[in-house]
Design an enzyme around this catalytic site. Structure first.
Site, short mmCIF file in Angstrom:
data_model
loop_
_atom_site.label_atom_id
_atom_site.label_comp_id
_atom_site.label_asym_id
_atom_site.label_seq_id
_atom_site.Cartn_x
_atom_site.Cartn_y
_atom_site.Cartn_z
N GLY A 111 0.81 -1.16 0.19
CA GLY A 111 -0.10 0.17 0.10
C GLY A 111 0.95 1.17 -0.23
O GLY A 111 0.37 2.28 0.46
N ALA A 112 1.96 1.15 -0.65
CA ALA A 112 2.79 2.27 -0.79
C ALA A 112 3.45 2.85 0.60
O ALA A 112 3.76 4.12 0.42
CB ALA A 112 1.99 3.36 -1.73
N SER B 4 4.46 -5.33 -3.10
CA SER B 4 4.81 -4.11 -3.18
C SER B 4 5.59 -3.56 -2.03
O SER B 4 6.43 -3.97 -1.95
CB SER B 4 3.22 -3.45 -3.48
OG SER B 4 3.41 -2.02 -3.90
N ALA B 5 4.67 -2.50 -1.38
CA ALA B 5 5.54 -2.00 -0.22
C ALA B 5 5.65 -3.00 0.86
O ALA B 5 6.92 -3.02 1.45
CB ALA B 5 4.87 -0.78 0.74
N ASP C 117 3.40 -4.58 -14.07
CA ASP C 117 3.55 -4.10 -12.98
C ASP C 117 3.41 -2.61 -12.92
O ASP C 117 2.82 -1.89 -12.20
CB ASP C 117 4.57 -4.44 -11.90
CG ASP C 117 4.37 -5.28 -11.10
OD1 ASP C 117 3.32 -5.30 -10.27
OD2 ASP C 117 5.36 -6.19 -10.61
N HIS D 130 -0.13 -4.54 -11.57
CA HIS D 130 0.15 -4.50 -9.97
C HIS D 130 -0.84 -5.08 -9.23
O HIS D 130 -2.05 -4.59 -9.38
CB HIS D 130 0.75 -3.16 -9.72
CG HIS D 130 1.48 -2.97 -8.45
ND1 HIS D 130 2.62 -3.52 -8.25
CD2 HIS D 130 1.05 -2.30 -7.20
CE1 HIS D 130 3.02 -3.33 -7.29
NE2 HIS D 130 2.27 -2.38 -6.22
#
Length: 523
Positions: free
Chosen positions: A94-95, A183-184, A308, A427
């Protein structure tokens, strides 16, 4: 003592589910997590707890709570109560700004995305999901010892250490813990195995679409944004700033961490991400590329989705999603200029030459659009992941290294859907298969989707058990060779066979970003 729920799954099969077990105390603002003081009697662990305080996606305001350091556990049982099961600990993505241990509701369905039941049941492993601080409260840093940052990473570490101390009581093997994330969360997995604080706690790790070397994973100069946040909450920006920030209202701090999501080819979204990990001299004592010796005995899988970069490219150049619109080649050049800035015009021209080398003399609209997605995928995800795999393999003692590309075309692709017909795997696309959504929401998926879900759960849980994705209790469709055997990787989709193994993923482009471009003179 904790009390969860036991559900029956079939003949001689059941599962214990615990939700909302605290792994640390309510954290103080901008402080490392502390151990939970415990409780009297029996803790009812049957409901998810609130997510950590964060901005609402695309809406004003915040959601969640600062009392959020809880985890959830799924324990499968057969004829007898389980013991010494492998453990898989999930770190959400979630960045570093949004997300939670249970994941989002998909299409307002009753089940949450990060429900561990299908992985635990089909792979016979314990699954743990956890919350950690995000946004300002998780990652703001003044760049010095007064407010060093990385609080979200410390939360993750506290949860992993809790699992190591306590999972035997749930039937798990504390010496066989695999952490996995996307991701994160994938970058977080990489940070956790690189940090000296996790020595001996983690046996294996899987990074999906994110590693510590991604351009968004580390903030080089966090001070400027910390001062911006301080001004928004009426704190000074001098030596008193850290003390003032620590006593500020957590909701106001979270709101002050908002930033513009508007992007363009000259200001791509990846460069707007201003809250991430920092090299604090403590949890991360050096640049990540210098820390891979700490993961020498950790088995490691890292991979990407073949498109992605689409999630970012569609914001930077929206026309790529519009079937009847052309995308300007000048926009593509501007985007390349942003990514090759230190090398000036020669860098952009070299990059343009590499990415158009296979174009037809008069490229189609689709060819230009796909190339833009390739550029963002390579720069933001693929190339950093390949470098991380190289560094892990070079530093490994007992640790094995595996590489993959997920290439199942998006279920949202098509003429009347949000994505173009040429769309591959965007992504986050693999998560629905990994967490068994085709089984939980049976009517929304095709039989081939369940086949792909089987494949992913088999590879991931075999790896958690043995360190080899091919060996365990689950059959796999094709043998996944180690990365070190000719830089091989596995192409994952529902049509897998012996030809699904490739070599040297996108070699020409990896070579450009890692060798050709760095050797051009800085301008």
């Amino acid at each position: 003592m904790v009390e969860g729920k036991n559900i029956r799954l079939g003949f001689h099969r059941s599962m214990d589910i615990f939700k909302g077990i605290p792994f640390a105390d309510v954290p103080e603002t901008f402080e490392k997590p502390e151990r939970h003081p415990g409780w009297e009697g029996v803790l009812k662990a049957t409901e998810y707890k609130e997510i950590c305080l964060q901005l609402k996606p695309l809406l004003p305001g915040t959601r969640g709570s600062d009392d959020c350091l809880y985890l959830n556990i799924w324990v499968p049982h057969g004829r007898t109560v389980s013991a010494e099961l492998p453990v898989m600990v999930w770190l959400f993505g979630g960045a570093f700004l949004i997300g939670g241990s249970m994941g989002t509701n998909i299409l307002d369905l009753a089940t949450k995305l990060y429900d561990g039941q299908e992985i635990a049941d089909r792979g016979n492993v314990i699954v743990v999901t956890l919350g950690y601080r995000v946004g300002t409260l998780g990652f703001l840093s003044t760049g010095d010892s007064l407010l060093p940052g990385n609080y979200g990473l410390w939360d993750q570490h506290a949860a992993i250490a809790w699992v190591h101390r306590n999972i035997r009581a749930f039937g798990g093997d504390p010496d066989n813990i695999t952490i996995f994330g996307e991701s994160a969360g994938g970058a977080s997995v990489n940070f956790q195995i690189l940090s000296p604080y996790n020595k001996g706690l983690i046996r294996r790790a899987i990074s999906e679409s994110g590693v510590a070397l991604c351009p968004w994973s580390i903030i080089k100069d966090p001070r400027a944004f910390a001062e911006e946040v301080a001004r928004k909450v009426n704190c000074p920006t001098d030596h008193k700033m850290a003390a003032c920030l620590k006593t500020s209202d957590p909701v106001r701090l979270t709101e002050a961490g908002s930033f513009s999501l508007f992007s363009s080819p000259s200001a791509p979204l990846v460069e707007n991400m201003i809250l991430s990990a920092v090299i604090d001299g403590d949890f991360l004592p050096h640049e990540p590329c210098n820390l891979f010796h700490n993961a020498a005995d950790v088995d490691y899988i890292a991979g990407i989705n073949d498109m992605d970069g689409h999630i970012l490219a569609s914001g930077d150049i929206p026309s790529i999603n519009l079937p009847f619109w052309e995308t300007s080649i000048d926009d593509m050049k501007t985007l390349l200029q942003s990514f090759t800035k230190p090398k000036g015009e020669p860098g952009m021209k070299e990059a343009f030459s590499v990415y158009t080398s296979k174009w037809a003399p008069d490229p189609s609209k689709e060819e230009v659009k796909r190339t833009i997605v390739d550029i963002e995928t390579d720069y933001v995800f693929l190339v950093p992941t390949q470098v991380a795999l190289e560094l892990h393999a070079a530093s490994a003692r007992s640790g094995r290294t595996y590489s993959y590309r997920f290439s199942e075309p998006s279920r949202l692709g098509g003429r009347v859907k949000p994505y173009p017909t040429w769309m591959g795997a965007d992504h986050t696309e693999e998560l629905q298969y990994l967490f068994g959504m085709p089984y939980r929401e049976f009517l929304l998926y095709w039989p081939h989707d369940r086949k792909l879900s089987d494949y992913m759960i088999a590879y991931w849980t075999n790896f958690a058990k043995t360190g080899d994705p091919n060996k365990g209790n689950s059959e796999v469709p094709t043998t996944w060779p180690e990365f070190t055997k000719g830089r091989r990787y596995l192409d994952i989709n529902h049509k897998m066979n012996a030809s699904s193994v490739g070599r040297k993923m996108r070699k020409q482009y990896v070579n450009f970003w890692t060798v050709t471009l760095p050797n051009l003179p800085d301008v």
